[in-house]
Design a protein around this motif. Structure first.
Motif, PDB file in Angstrom:
ATOM      1  N   LYS A   7      60.969  73.556  43.091  1.00  0.00           N
ATOM      2  CA  LYS A   7      61.167  72.970  44.412  1.00  0.00           C
ATOM      3  C   LYS A   7      60.024  72.034  44.795  1.00  0.00           C
ATOM      4  O   LYS A   7      60.251  70.993  45.377  1.00  0.00           O
ATOM      5  N   ASN A   8      58.817  72.398  44.498  1.00  0.00           N
ATOM      6  CA  ASN A   8      57.647  71.611  44.877  1.00  0.00           C
ATOM      7  C   ASN A   8      56.826  71.215  43.654  1.00  0.00           C
ATOM      8  O   ASN A   8      55.718  71.677  43.483  1.00  0.00           O
ATOM      9  N   PRO A   9      57.383  70.373  42.816  1.00  0.00           N
ATOM     10  CA  PRO A   9      56.563  69.955  41.672  1.00  0.00           C
ATOM     11  C   PRO A   9      55.437  69.058  42.154  1.00  0.00           C
ATOM     12  O   PRO A   9      55.634  68.188  42.996  1.00  0.00           O
ATOM     13  N   GLN A  10      54.273  69.313  41.660  1.00  0.00           N
ATOM     14  CA  GLN A  10      53.127  68.513  42.085  1.00  0.00           C
ATOM     15  C   GLN A  10      52.922  67.389  41.077  1.00  0.00           C
ATOM     16  O   GLN A  10      52.553  67.623  39.943  1.00  0.00           O
ATOM     17  N   HIS A  11      53.203  66.189  41.566  1.00  0.00           N
ATOM     18  CA  HIS A  11      53.045  65.008  40.728  1.00  0.00           C
ATOM     19  C   HIS A  11      51.766  64.304  41.130  1.00  0.00           C
ATOM     20  O   HIS A  11      51.532  64.035  42.302  1.00  0.00           O
ATOM     21  N   LYS A  12      50.975  64.047  40.159  1.00  0.00           N
ATOM     22  CA  LYS A  12      49.778  63.255  40.420  1.00  0.00           C
ATOM     23  C   LYS A  12      50.136  61.804  40.134  1.00  0.00           C
ATOM     24  O   LYS A  12      50.576  61.459  39.047  1.00  0.00           O
ATOM     25  N   HIS A  13      49.962  60.952  41.152  1.00  0.00           N
ATOM     26  CA  HIS A  13      50.284  59.542  40.984  1.00  0.00           C
ATOM     27  C   HIS A  13      49.133  58.855  40.279  1.00  0.00           C
ATOM     28  O   HIS A  13      48.023  58.798  40.786  1.00  0.00           O
ATOM     29  N   ASP A  14      49.425  58.347  39.109  1.00  0.00           N
ATOM     30  CA  ASP A  14      48.412  57.622  38.356  1.00  0.00           C
ATOM     31  C   ASP A  14      48.584  56.131  38.616  1.00  0.00           C
ATOM     32  O   ASP A  14      49.637  55.561  38.367  1.00  0.00           O
ATOM     33  N   PHE A  15      47.550  55.515  39.143  1.00  0.00           N
ATOM     34  CA  PHE A  15      47.571  54.087  39.393  1.00  0.00           C
ATOM     35  C   PHE A  15      47.061  53.353  38.158  1.00  0.00           C
ATOM     36  O   PHE A  15      46.311  53.894  37.360  1.00  0.00           O
ATOM     37  N   VAL A  16      47.474  52.115  38.049  1.00  0.00           N
ATOM     38  CA  VAL A  16      47.058  51.315  36.904  1.00  0.00           C
ATOM     39  C   VAL A  16      45.565  51.033  36.964  1.00  0.00           C
ATOM     40  O   VAL A  16      44.872  51.074  35.959  1.00  0.00           O
ATOM     41  N   PHE A  17      45.058  50.762  38.176  1.00  0.00           N
ATOM     42  CA  PHE A  17      43.660  50.413  38.352  1.00  0.00           C
ATOM     43  C   PHE A  17      42.945  51.471  39.183  1.00  0.00           C
ATOM     44  O   PHE A  17      43.566  52.256  39.882  1.00  0.00           O
ATOM     45  N   GLU A  18      41.636  51.437  39.110  1.00  0.00           N
ATOM     46  CA  GLU A  18      40.806  52.331  39.911  1.00  0.00           C
ATOM     47  C   GLU A  18      40.395  51.623  41.205  1.00  0.00           C
ATOM     48  O   GLU A  18      40.684  50.452  41.403  1.00  0.00           O
ATOM     49  N   LYS A  19      39.697  52.347  42.063  1.00  0.00           N
ATOM     50  CA  LYS A  19      39.280  51.806  43.353  1.00  0.00           C
ATOM     51  C   LYS A  19      38.390  50.579  43.183  1.00  0.00           C
ATOM     52  O   LYS A  19      38.522  49.594  43.915  1.00  0.00           O
ATOM     53  N   LYS A  20      37.506  50.615  42.207  1.00  0.00           N
ATOM     54  CA  LYS A  20      36.596  49.499  41.966  1.00  0.00           C
ATOM     55  C   LYS A  20      37.366  48.230  41.608  1.00  0.00           C
ATOM     56  O   LYS A  20      37.019  47.136  42.058  1.00  0.00           O
ATOM     57  N   ASN A  21      38.441  48.365  40.807  1.00  0.00           N
ATOM     58  CA  ASN A  21      39.265  47.212  40.456  1.00  0.00           C
ATOM     59  C   ASN A  21      39.878  46.578  41.700  1.00  0.00           C
ATOM     60  O   ASN A  21      39.902  45.358  41.835  1.00  0.00           O
ATOM     61  N   TYR A  22      40.398  47.416  42.589  1.00  0.00           N
ATOM     62  CA  TYR A  22      41.041  46.892  43.796  1.00  0.00           C
ATOM     63  C   TYR A  22      40.036  46.217  44.722  1.00  0.00           C
ATOM     64  O   TYR A  22      40.358  45.220  45.371  1.00  0.00           O
ATOM     65  N   ILE A  23      38.825  46.725  44.773  1.00  0.00           N
ATOM     66  CA  ILE A  23      37.792  46.099  45.600  1.00  0.00           C
ATOM     67  C   ILE A  23      37.450  44.716  45.055  1.00  0.00           C
ATOM     68  O   ILE A  23      37.359  43.741  45.806  1.00  0.00           O
ATOM     69  N   VAL A  24      37.288  44.611  43.743  1.00  0.00           N
ATOM     70  CA  VAL A  24      36.973  43.318  43.132  1.00  0.00           C
ATOM     71  C   VAL A  24      38.159  42.360  43.299  1.00  0.00           C
ATOM     72  O   VAL A  24      37.978  41.165  43.539  1.00  0.00           O
ATOM     73  N   MET A  25      39.393  42.881  43.214  1.00  0.00           N
ATOM     74  CA  MET A  25      40.567  42.033  43.438  1.00  0.00           C
ATOM     75  C   MET A  25      40.612  41.500  44.863  1.00  0.00           C
ATOM     76  O   MET A  25      40.966  40.340  45.086  1.00  0.00           O
ATOM     77  N   ALA A  26      40.261  42.329  45.826  1.00  0.00           N
ATOM     78  CA  ALA A  26      40.238  41.887  47.218  1.00  0.00           C
ATOM     79  C   ALA A  26      39.195  40.789  47.423  1.00  0.00           C
ATOM     80  O   ALA A  26      39.439  39.817  48.156  1.00  0.00           O
ATOM     81  N   ILE A  27      38.058  40.926  46.764  1.00  0.00           N
ATOM     82  CA  ILE A  27      37.029  39.880  46.839  1.00  0.00           C
ATOM     83  C   ILE A  27      37.557  38.583  46.236  1.00  0.00           C
ATOM     84  O   ILE A  27      37.365  37.495  46.793  1.00  0.00           O
ATOM     85  N   GLY A  28      38.245  38.687  45.105  1.00  0.00           N
ATOM     86  CA  GLY A  28      38.824  37.502  44.467  1.00  0.00           C
ATOM     87  C   GLY A  28      39.849  36.815  45.348  1.00  0.00           C
ATOM     88  O   GLY A  28      39.877  35.581  45.452  1.00  0.00           O
ATOM     89  N   ILE A  29      40.699  37.596  46.005  1.00  0.00           N
ATOM     90  CA  ILE A  29      41.700  37.015  46.905  1.00  0.00           C
ATOM     91  C   ILE A  29      41.018  36.316  48.086  1.00  0.00           C
ATOM     92  O   ILE A  29      41.443  35.244  48.517  1.00  0.00           O
ATOM     93  N   ALA A  30      39.943  36.913  48.592  1.00  0.00           N
ATOM     94  CA  ALA A  30      39.211  36.294  49.698  1.00  0.00           C
ATOM     95  C   ALA A  30      38.581  34.971  49.264  1.00  0.00           C
ATOM     96  O   ALA A  30      38.590  33.990  50.026  1.00  0.00           O
ATOM     97  N   VAL A  31      38.056  34.910  48.050  1.00  0.00           N
ATOM     98  CA  VAL A  31      37.451  33.672  47.546  1.00  0.00           C
ATOM     99  C   VAL A  31      38.525  32.599  47.354  1.00  0.00           C
ATOM    100  O   VAL A  31      38.320  31.425  47.692  1.00  0.00           O
ATOM    101  N   ILE A  32      39.688  32.974  46.844  1.00  0.00           N
ATOM    102  CA  ILE A  32      40.793  32.028  46.687  1.00  0.00           C
ATOM    103  C   ILE A  32      41.225  31.497  48.050  1.00  0.00           C
ATOM    104  O   ILE A  32      41.443  30.294  48.231  1.00  0.00           O
ATOM    105  N   ALA A  33      41.356  32.394  49.029  1.00  0.00           N
ATOM    106  CA  ALA A  33      41.741  31.970  50.380  1.00  0.00           C
ATOM    107  C   ALA A  33      40.706  31.020  50.965  1.00  0.00           C
ATOM    108  O   ALA A  33      41.065  30.019  51.611  1.00  0.00           O
TER     109      ALA A  33
END
Length: 87
Positions: A7-33
């Motif tokens: 009834k309650n299977p615990q699924h761990k959501h695995d993301f492709v990237f880690e938090k550090k990747n997303y932070i660097v991506m946000a910086i890149g998007i800000a520089v492009i903007a």
């Protein structure tokens, strides 16, 4: 399996990237903007009048360079492996 586990299977959501990747991506998007913001403007209100400001250094050299640097940051963010240990 017990009823509780089905009834309650615990699924761990695995993301492709880690938090550090997303932070660097946000910086890149800000520089492009920022690059696109630097590219904006320079037009004329009257279509019969030519405004040479459209060909100034900021719009021809600086803004495209900033956009390309932003794309480079994005590529770095994709290739970044935050789990890699330093020696």
């Amino acid at each position: 399996m017990s009823k509780q586990q089905t009834k309650n299977p615990q699924h761990k959501h695995d993301f492709v990237f880690e938090k550090k990747n997303y932070i660097v991506m946000a910086i890149g998007i800000a520089v492009i903007a920022l690059g696109f913001i630097l590219m904006a403007g320079g037009g004329s209100d009257d279509p019969n009048v030519f405004n040479p400001e459209i060909y100034n250094f900021r719009r021809i050299r600086l803004a495209p360079t900033v956009v390309l640097i932003g794309f480079g940051i994005e590529i770095y963010a994709i290739l970044l492996n935050p789990n890699k240990k330093k020696k």
